[in-house]
Design an enzyme around this catalytic site. Sequence first.
Site, short mmCIF file in Angstrom:
data_model
loop_
_atom_site.label_atom_id
_atom_site.label_comp_id
_atom_site.label_asym_id
_atom_site.label_seq_id
_atom_site.Cartn_x
_atom_site.Cartn_y
_atom_site.Cartn_z
N GLY A 64 0.83 -1.21 0.00
CA GLY A 64 0.00 0.00 0.00
C GLY A 64 0.86 1.25 0.00
O GLY A 64 2.05 1.19 0.30
N CYS A 106 5.23 -6.30 1.64
CA CYS A 106 5.67 -4.90 1.65
C CYS A 106 5.01 -4.14 2.81
O CYS A 106 5.31 -4.40 3.97
CB CYS A 106 5.41 -4.26 0.29
N TYR A 107 4.05 -3.25 2.53
CA TYR A 107 3.33 -2.56 3.62
C TYR A 107 2.75 -3.59 4.60
O TYR A 107 2.78 -3.39 5.81
CB TYR A 107 2.21 -1.72 3.01
N HIS A 142 7.78 -7.54 -3.78
CA HIS A 142 6.46 -7.88 -4.34
C HIS A 142 6.51 -9.20 -5.12
O HIS A 142 6.94 -9.20 -6.27
CB HIS A 142 5.97 -6.75 -5.25
N GLU A 157 4.10 -10.71 -6.39
CA GLU A 157 3.00 -10.80 -7.36
C GLU A 157 3.35 -10.24 -8.75
O GLU A 157 2.62 -10.47 -9.70
CB GLU A 157 1.75 -10.10 -6.81
N ASP A 198 -18.05 -10.77 -22.24
CA ASP A 198 -18.74 -10.93 -20.95
C ASP A 198 -20.22 -11.30 -21.13
O ASP A 198 -20.70 -12.27 -20.53
CB ASP A 198 -18.63 -9.65 -20.11
N LYS A 200 -11.13 -11.56 -16.06
CA LYS A 200 -11.41 -11.73 -17.49
C LYS A 200 -10.89 -13.06 -18.05
O LYS A 200 -11.58 -13.73 -18.82
CB LYS A 200 -10.77 -10.57 -18.26
#
Length: 515
Positions: A56, A83-84, A170, A172, A228, A371
Amino acid sequence: MKHSEWIAILDYGSQVTQLIARRIREQKVYCEIIRFDTPATELKKRAPKGIILSGGPCSVPDADAPKCDPALFDLNIPILGICYGMQLTAQTLGGKVHKGTKREYGKAMMRVTKPSQIFQGLEPELQVWMSHGDKVEVLPKGFEAIAQSDNCPYAAMQDSTRKIYGVQFHPEVVHTPQGAQMLGNFAYKICGCVGDWKMSKFIEENITAIRAKVGTDHVLLGLSGGVDSSVVAALLHKAIGPQLHCVYVDNGLMRYRETEEIEKLFGDAFGIDLTVAREGDLFLKSLEGVSDPEKKRKIIGKTFIDVFAEKARGFAGKVRYLAQGTLYPDVIESVSPIGGPSATIKSHHNVGGLPDDLQFDLIEPLRELFKDEVREVGRELGLPSYVVDRQPFPGPGLAVRIIGDITPERIAVLQQADLRVREEILKMPNHLDVWQYFAVLLPIQTVGVMGDDRTYENVVAVRAVESRDGMTADWYKLPYEVLDSISNRIINEVKGVNRVCYDISSKPPSTIEWE
Ligand code: XMP
C-alpha cells in the site's frame, strides 16, 4: 457462492493488489480481495485457509495509516504480509518500522539466509522487485530473518511456529520471476490448500446457485456479443434454458455481418430466446449531422437505453431479473476504500440508466471472475474462439471510428476496410498478442491514380495496439508483409478508398480509439 477453501487478501491500496489475487487464482486457489479493516471475528466466521496483507502507498508509522484488526494474528490462520503488509505485521506484533526518506525501487538480488517453506524449491539467490520507502528495523518477538538484500537486512521474515510470514518485495509482479511459486508455497505448503478452483467446478456450482436463486422466474439479458455478455448468456442458458431472454440491439454501427453471426450462434446454435432489435435507422437518424465525439457517445448511449427499455417493457411482468456481465475488478472497486488497485478500471458494460418503471433484481453470475477466467468459462461452455478471444469493441461501435459525419455509405466503407484488417491480422499465428486492431475512416479525401484516371477518395487509418488492460497501450509492430497485404487489399477491394496509413501512436498521450 460458497467456497470450500479460499484465501483472504486484505487490500491496503497497492496498485498491484489485484495481481496477488490473479497469481493465486492461476494456481487454482480461490481468493478474494476484501477491506483492509475486516474484523477478525468476520474472518473467523468465513474461515479462509490463509490471509495476505497487501502492499500500500501509506506509511505504517503514521497515525492515520490503515491498520488491520490486531486479533487477526490470534486466529491461528497463516498470514503473509507483503511490503506494507510485512511492515504492518512487524509493527502490530511489537517490532519497529523505520520511516525511510529514500525509496528502494526496482529489481534487487536477494539471498535466502534460512530455510523457509515460502522459498521451498527455489534457488538461494533470487531476483525480486522492491518498491518501498520504509523498512522493518526491529523484528517482533518470535520472528527470524530468512532473506536479505544489499539494501534490506530483513527482506523476508517468519515466525514458522505461528505461521506468520513477511516479504519486503512484491512476489506478485513479473519482475519477481519466482514470485508466483512463493505465493503457491504459501497457499499449498503453509495454508494447506488443495487447489480446487477450476472453471468446470465453478460452472457446475454456479448453475446450481443460479437455479436456486431464479426458481421459476425469468431473466432478461442485454447481449452485446462481447466476451462478458456472451459468457453470461451461455451460462444462464445452461442453467435455466427457456427462462432466459436475450435482447440484442443492432445500432447499425456494428462490424460487418456481426448481427448475423450473433443470431446464428446464440439464436440458432444455442437455441436461446433472442430478440434482435434492428434499429440502425433510428440511431443513424439521431446522429445526423453530428460529428462531435462526445455528442455521438451521448446520443448512442441514450438511444440504446430507449431501445433496450422498450424491448424490456415487453417482458415486464414476466421477467424478474436483469442479468449483467459484471466482473470481479468492478466488484473490487467498491470494496477498496483506499483508492486501491481498481481505481484505474472502467466499467463500460453495465446497462445503467434504465427508467424507473423498469425495476429488475440483478443477477451477476461472473462477479467473482477475472477476465481470463471468464474466457475459460466460455470455452468450457462451448463458445467458439472468435467470441471468447474477441477483442474489445467500444459500446458506440464504429461511430467513434468514423471521424466526422456518419452516413450509411461511410459505415459501409469502414465495415469493408475493417473486415480486411481483421482478416489479415487473424492470419498471423500470434494474433492473440494484438490487443485490438481496426480501421478508422478519416474525414478527408486524397488524390490517387487508378489506371489512367485520377481518383479523389477516402483515407483509412489502420490501428493495432498491444496492451495489458487498455489503460496504456503501444502501437503494435505489425510485420511489413501484414501491413502490405492490409493496404493492398483495402485499396484494391474497398470501393472509395485510395490511401491507407498506419497509426504509430502510443497511449498515453494518444488513446486507442480515435474519438
Ligand atoms: P481509449 O480509446 O480510451 O479506449 O484508449 C480504451 C479501451 O476502451 C474501449 N472503449 C470503450 N468501450 N464503451 C466501451 O464499451 C466505450 O464507450 C468505449 N470507449 C473506448 C476501447 O476500445 C479500448 O479497448
